[in-house]
Design a protein around this motif. Structure first.
Motif, PDB file in Angstrom:
ATOM      1  N   HIS A 190       0.963  -0.975   0.043  1.00  0.00           N
ATOM      2  CA  HIS A 190      -0.027   0.152  -0.018  1.00  0.00           C
ATOM      3  C   HIS A 190       1.068   1.319   0.104  1.00  0.00           C
ATOM      4  CE1 HIS A 190       0.873  -0.597   4.379  1.00  0.00           C
ATOM      5  NE2 HIS A 190       0.730   0.748   4.457  1.00  0.00           N
ATOM      6  N   CYS A 191       0.236   2.403  -0.074  1.00  0.00           N
ATOM      7  CA  CYS A 191       0.883   3.629  -0.034  1.00  0.00           C
ATOM      8  C   CYS A 191       0.399   4.663   0.817  1.00  0.00           C
ATOM      9  CB  CYS A 191       0.913   4.313  -1.408  1.00  0.00           C
ATOM     10  SG  CYS A 191       1.595   3.477  -2.868  1.00  0.00           S
ATOM     11  N   ASP A 192       1.175   5.121   1.492  1.00  0.00           N
ATOM     12  CA  ASP A 192       0.757   6.264   2.793  1.00  0.00           C
ATOM     13  C   ASP A 192       1.118   7.595   2.064  1.00  0.00           C
ATOM     14  OD1 ASP A 192       0.176   4.342   4.548  1.00  0.00           O
ATOM     15  OD2 ASP A 192       2.278   4.077   5.187  1.00  0.00           O
ATOM     16  N   THR A 193       0.150   7.938   1.267  1.00  0.00           N
ATOM     17  CA  THR A 193       0.196   8.993  -0.028  1.00  0.00           C
ATOM     18  C   THR A 193       0.650  10.326   0.554  1.00  0.00           C
ATOM     19  OG1 THR A 193      -1.529   7.940  -1.129  1.00  0.00           O
ATOM     20  CG2 THR A 193      -0.807  10.382  -1.673  1.00  0.00           C
ATOM     21  N   TYR A 194       0.147  10.877   1.803  1.00  0.00           N
ATOM     22  CA  TYR A 194       0.671  12.156   2.229  1.00  0.00           C
ATOM     23  C   TYR A 194       1.634  12.251   3.084  1.00  0.00           C
ATOM     24  CZ  TYR A 194      -3.842  13.711   0.250  1.00  0.00           C
ATOM     25  OH  TYR A 194      -5.034  13.855  -0.648  1.00  0.00           O
ATOM     26  N   HIS A 195       2.525  11.018   3.254  1.00  0.00           N
ATOM     27  CA  HIS A 195       3.720  11.355   4.210  1.00  0.00           C
ATOM     28  C   HIS A 195       4.942  11.655   3.149  1.00  0.00           C
ATOM     29  CE1 HIS A 195       0.997   9.580   7.096  1.00  0.00           C
ATOM     30  NE2 HIS A 195       1.763   9.882   7.748  1.00  0.00           N
ATOM     31  N   ASP A 196       5.239  12.657   2.876  1.00  0.00           N
ATOM     32  CA  ASP A 196       6.065  13.009   1.835  1.00  0.00           C
ATOM     33  C   ASP A 196       6.641  14.552   1.974  1.00  0.00           C
ATOM     34  OD1 ASP A 196       7.681  13.196  -0.804  1.00  0.00           O
ATOM     35  OD2 ASP A 196       6.109  12.359  -1.901  1.00  0.00           O
ATOM     36  N   PHE A 197       7.774  14.930   1.440  1.00  0.00           N
ATOM     37  CA  PHE A 197       8.297  16.047   1.972  1.00  0.00           C
ATOM     38  C   PHE A 197       7.326  17.342   1.199  1.00  0.00           C
ATOM     39  CE2 PHE A 197      12.155  13.534   2.369  1.00  0.00           C
ATOM     40  CZ  PHE A 197      12.592  14.351   3.260  1.00  0.00           C
ATOM     41  N   LYS A 198       6.787  16.971   0.084  1.00  0.00           N
ATOM     42  CA  LYS A 198       6.023  17.922  -0.579  1.00  0.00           C
ATOM     43  C   LYS A 198       4.710  18.142  -0.018  1.00  0.00           C
ATOM     44  CE  LYS A 198       4.119  14.769  -4.095  1.00  0.00           C
ATOM     45  NZ  LYS A 198       3.832  14.262  -5.421  1.00  0.00           N
ATOM     46  N   TYR A 199       4.358  17.395   1.004  1.00  0.00           N
ATOM     47  CA  TYR A 199       3.043  17.543   1.902  1.00  0.00           C
ATOM     48  C   TYR A 199       3.201  17.912   3.402  1.00  0.00           C
ATOM     49  CZ  TYR A 199       0.868  14.987  -1.925  1.00  0.00           C
ATOM     50  OH  TYR A 199       0.524  14.448  -3.140  1.00  0.00           O
ATOM     51  N   GLY A 200       4.551  18.139   3.588  1.00  0.00           N
ATOM     52  CA  GLY A 200       4.866  18.829   4.886  1.00  0.00           C
ATOM     53  C   GLY A 200       5.157  17.801   5.875  1.00  0.00           C
ATOM     54  N   GLN A 201       5.167  16.393   5.728  1.00  0.00           N
ATOM     55  CA  GLN A 201       5.327  15.400   6.615  1.00  0.00           C
ATOM     56  C   GLN A 201       5.830  14.415   6.333  1.00  0.00           C
ATOM     57  OE1 GLN A 201       1.719  14.001   8.619  1.00  0.00           O
ATOM     58  NE2 GLN A 201       0.558  13.956   6.474  1.00  0.00           N
ATOM     59  N   ILE A 202       6.656  13.760   7.061  1.00  0.00           N
ATOM     60  CA  ILE A 202       7.306  12.206   6.871  1.00  0.00           C
ATOM     61  C   ILE A 202       7.236  11.342   7.705  1.00  0.00           C
ATOM     62  CG2 ILE A 202       8.885  13.257   5.033  1.00  0.00           C
ATOM     63  CD1 ILE A 202      11.038  13.097   7.120  1.00  0.00           C
ATOM     64  N   ARG A 203       7.283  10.193   7.514  1.00  0.00           N
ATOM     65  CA  ARG A 203       7.271   9.201   8.571  1.00  0.00           C
ATOM     66  C   ARG A 203       8.530   8.637   8.808  1.00  0.00           C
ATOM     67  NH1 ARG A 203       2.065   5.617   8.136  1.00  0.00           N
ATOM     68  NH2 ARG A 203       1.442   7.343   9.255  1.00  0.00           N
ATOM     69  N   LEU A 204       9.052   8.330  10.372  1.00  0.00           N
ATOM     70  CA  LEU A 204      10.403   8.004  10.664  1.00  0.00           C
ATOM     71  C   LEU A 204      10.053   6.728  11.424  1.00  0.00           C
ATOM     72  CD1 LEU A 204      12.097  11.199  11.783  1.00  0.00           C
ATOM     73  CD2 LEU A 204      11.951  10.183   9.645  1.00  0.00           C
ATOM     74  N   HIS A 205      11.160   5.697  11.424  1.00  0.00           N
ATOM     75  CA  HIS A 205      11.036   4.463  12.108  1.00  0.00           C
ATOM     76  C   HIS A 205      12.243   4.500  12.807  1.00  0.00           C
ATOM     77  CE1 HIS A 205       7.896   1.561  10.299  1.00  0.00           C
ATOM     78  NE2 HIS A 205       7.422   2.822   9.663  1.00  0.00           N
TER      79      HIS A 205
ATOM     80  N   CYS B 193      14.639  -3.130   2.522  1.00  0.00           N
ATOM     81  CA  CYS B 193      15.434  -2.263   3.492  1.00  0.00           C
ATOM     82  C   CYS B 193      15.944  -3.028   4.620  1.00  0.00           C
ATOM     83  CB  CYS B 193      14.478  -1.113   3.744  1.00  0.00           C
ATOM     84  SG  CYS B 193      13.628  -0.246   2.613  1.00  0.00           S
ATOM     85  N   LYS B 194      17.110  -2.992   5.028  1.00  0.00           N
ATOM     86  CA  LYS B 194      17.527  -3.742   6.163  1.00  0.00           C
ATOM     87  C   LYS B 194      17.839  -2.727   7.258  1.00  0.00           C
ATOM     88  CE  LYS B 194      19.415  -7.736   3.438  1.00  0.00           C
ATOM     89  NZ  LYS B 194      20.759  -8.502   3.033  1.00  0.00           N
ATOM     90  N   TRP B 195      16.927  -2.747   8.186  1.00  0.00           N
ATOM     91  CA  TRP B 195      17.194  -1.674   9.368  1.00  0.00           C
ATOM     92  C   TRP B 195      17.488  -2.324  10.523  1.00  0.00           C
ATOM     93  CZ3 TRP B 195      12.034   1.221   8.323  1.00  0.00           C
ATOM     94  CH2 TRP B 195      12.187   2.035   7.148  1.00  0.00           C
ATOM     95  N   GLU B 196      18.802  -1.674  11.135  1.00  0.00           N
ATOM     96  CA  GLU B 196      19.081  -2.290  12.165  1.00  0.00           C
ATOM     97  C   GLU B 196      18.404  -1.626  13.553  1.00  0.00           C
ATOM     98  OE1 GLU B 196      21.082  -0.264  10.157  1.00  0.00           O
ATOM     99  OE2 GLU B 196      22.415  -2.014   9.329  1.00  0.00           O
ATOM    100  N   ALA B 197      18.140  -2.148  14.550  1.00  0.00           N
ATOM    101  CA  ALA B 197      17.586  -1.872  15.806  1.00  0.00           C
ATOM    102  C   ALA B 197      18.398  -0.705  16.608  1.00  0.00           C
ATOM    103  CB  ALA B 197      17.423  -3.017  17.052  1.00  0.00           C
ATOM    104  N   GLY B 198      17.501   0.317  17.012  1.00  0.00           N
ATOM    105  CA  GLY B 198      17.931   1.396  17.779  1.00  0.00           C
ATOM    106  C   GLY B 198      18.637   2.686  16.845  1.00  0.00           C
ATOM    107  N   GLN B 199      18.571   2.408  15.548  1.00  0.00           N
ATOM    108  CA  GLN B 199      18.753   3.561  14.556  1.00  0.00           C
ATOM    109  C   GLN B 199      17.524   4.125  14.123  1.00  0.00           C
ATOM    110  OE1 GLN B 199      21.988   4.314  13.060  1.00  0.00           O
ATOM    111  NE2 GLN B 199      20.711   6.089  12.360  1.00  0.00           N
ATOM    112  N   LEU B 200      17.659   5.375  13.952  1.00  0.00           N
ATOM    113  CA  LEU B 200      16.417   6.235  13.378  1.00  0.00           C
ATOM    114  C   LEU B 200      16.656   6.124  11.762  1.00  0.00           C
ATOM    115  CD1 LEU B 200      14.181   8.441  13.920  1.00  0.00           C
ATOM    116  CD2 LEU B 200      15.724  10.091  13.751  1.00  0.00           C
ATOM    117  N   TRP B 201      15.477   5.728  11.363  1.00  0.00           N
ATOM    118  CA  TRP B 201      15.493   5.621   9.425  1.00  0.00           C
ATOM    119  C   TRP B 201      14.175   6.508   9.104  1.00  0.00           C
ATOM    120  CZ3 TRP B 201      18.660   2.520   6.897  1.00  0.00           C
ATOM    121  CH2 TRP B 201      19.783   1.718   7.688  1.00  0.00           C
ATOM    122  N   TYR B 202      14.703   6.888   8.123  1.00  0.00           N
ATOM    123  CA  TYR B 202      13.516   7.560   6.953  1.00  0.00           C
ATOM    124  C   TYR B 202      12.981   6.304   5.984  1.00  0.00           C
ATOM    125  CZ  TYR B 202      11.939   9.921   2.791  1.00  0.00           C
ATOM    126  OH  TYR B 202      11.155  10.278   1.639  1.00  0.00           O
TER     127      TYR B 202
END
Length: 329
Positions: free
Chosen positions: A125-140, A158-167
């Motif tokens: 799926h897509c979270d359409t409005y989570h984009d720079f051009k809409y003013g918000q992004i989602r971090l994990h 995407c291989k994301w390590e625990a404890g790291q902030l990711w975009y």
């Protein structure tokens, strides 16, 4: 050049912050005393045409550290509405999670813990409005993860390590499957873009994003009740706009009577006499929707202390669309 299309940007980026995984594990023990809630998309309950799609089979669960109304037993990310985003009771018991959230020096919408059990999946799926051009992004921030957790964004693993902030660019198609024997747990933070948020990214990435426009946070302005009572008005809102404002499904017929009224000292957007969204002033004549970014706002023109023109402005990067809303007495 403004609006120049750029090459495909990275689907995910490790950002310039990381956190103590041992302290995280200790606080997860506390969190597990709460009941995890099935993950839900945001919707206006019982609103005409509002039937958001669910992208999982009920195994994906969440808890809120910050939510609209400050309720921990909400798993949706929130949206435009009457209630502000507030910290939940879980943060009173998890000081390190609060420290993590406070270290992000920006306005935040929802902050959720997301649990995907072993063997469970999240459909594409897509979270359409989570984009720079809409003013918000989602971090994990992965709190518990494993190499057999598969996260794919825009076709990239995407291989994301625990404890790291990711975009992650969640406005693109993405899906997750937990092939491990662990319950995968992430902290998901929806942030409003400001200079601090941009400073977390590589400079060349920010430069490329700016080519298509970034909507940055605007601080609210202080207006007295006397200043805002002149903005009360009635107008027609075409059904086609309901999707853009309320993120409802297509297929709503006709048009609706709407109004802007004072309610408990603030301006509120009503539809069919139902109060739906409080308005936040970002200039003496512009009001954005509470719970959303400055991507959408109402602009008033006043003559002889009455509204003579009302426009809905919808932004996407450098592009603005202005829609006149017909007034009536």
């Amino acid at each position: 050049m403004i609006g120049l299309k750029t090459k495909k940007l990275p689907s995910s980026i490790p950002l310039k912050m990381s956190f103590d995984i041992e302290r995280i594990q200790e606080e997860l023990k506390i969190v597990n005393s709460f009941t995890w809630i099935a993950e839900e998309p945001f919707s206006f309950k019982d609103l005409w045409g509002s039937s958001p799609e669910v992208f999982h089979d009920g195994k994906w669960k969440g808890l809120s550290l910050r939510s609209q109304g400050g309720r921990w037993d909400k798993s949706d990310p929130g949206g435009p509405g009457l209630e502000p985003f507030e910290e939940t009771a879980i943060l009173k018991h998890t000081p390190y999670f609060k420290e993590i959230i406070d270290s992000l020096k920006c306005h935040k919408r929802s902050v959720r813990l997301s649990l995907l059990p072993a063997g469970a999946s999240i459909q594409k799926h897509c979270d359409t409005y989570h984009d720079f051009k809409y003013g918000q992004i989602r971090l994990h921030i992965p709190l518990v993860t494993h190499e057999d957790v598969v996260i794919v964004i825009d076709g990239d693993r995407c291989k994301w390590e625990a404890g790291q902030l990711w975009y992650g660019n969640f406005s693109k198609p993405h899906w997750v499957v937990n092939n491990s024997s662990l319950d995968r747990i992430h902290m998901i933070v929806d942030v409003i873009i400001n200079d601090f948020v941009l400073s977390l990214f590589p400079k060349d990435f920010v430069s490329k994003v700016r080519a298509n426009g970034i909507i940055e946070h605007q601080e609210p302005v202080n207006l007295s009740e006397k200043d805002i009572n002149k903005f009360e008005c009635k107008f027609i809102i075409p059904a086609a706009l309901m999707k853009g404002i309320f993120e409802t499904d297509d297929g709503i017929p006709g048009e609706f009577d709407a109004s802007i009224k004072l309610l408990d000292g603030q301006l509120v957007f009503f539809v069919e006499e139902r109060p739906l969204i409080s308005l936040v002033p970002i200039s003496p004549t512009r009001f954005c929707f509470n719970g959303w970014t400055c991507e959408r706002y109402l602009e008033f023109e006043v003559f002889n202390n009455s509204v003579c023109n009302l426009q809905l402005v919808i932004r996407s990067g450098y592009h603005n669309t202005r829609i006149n809303l017909p007034l009536f007495n």
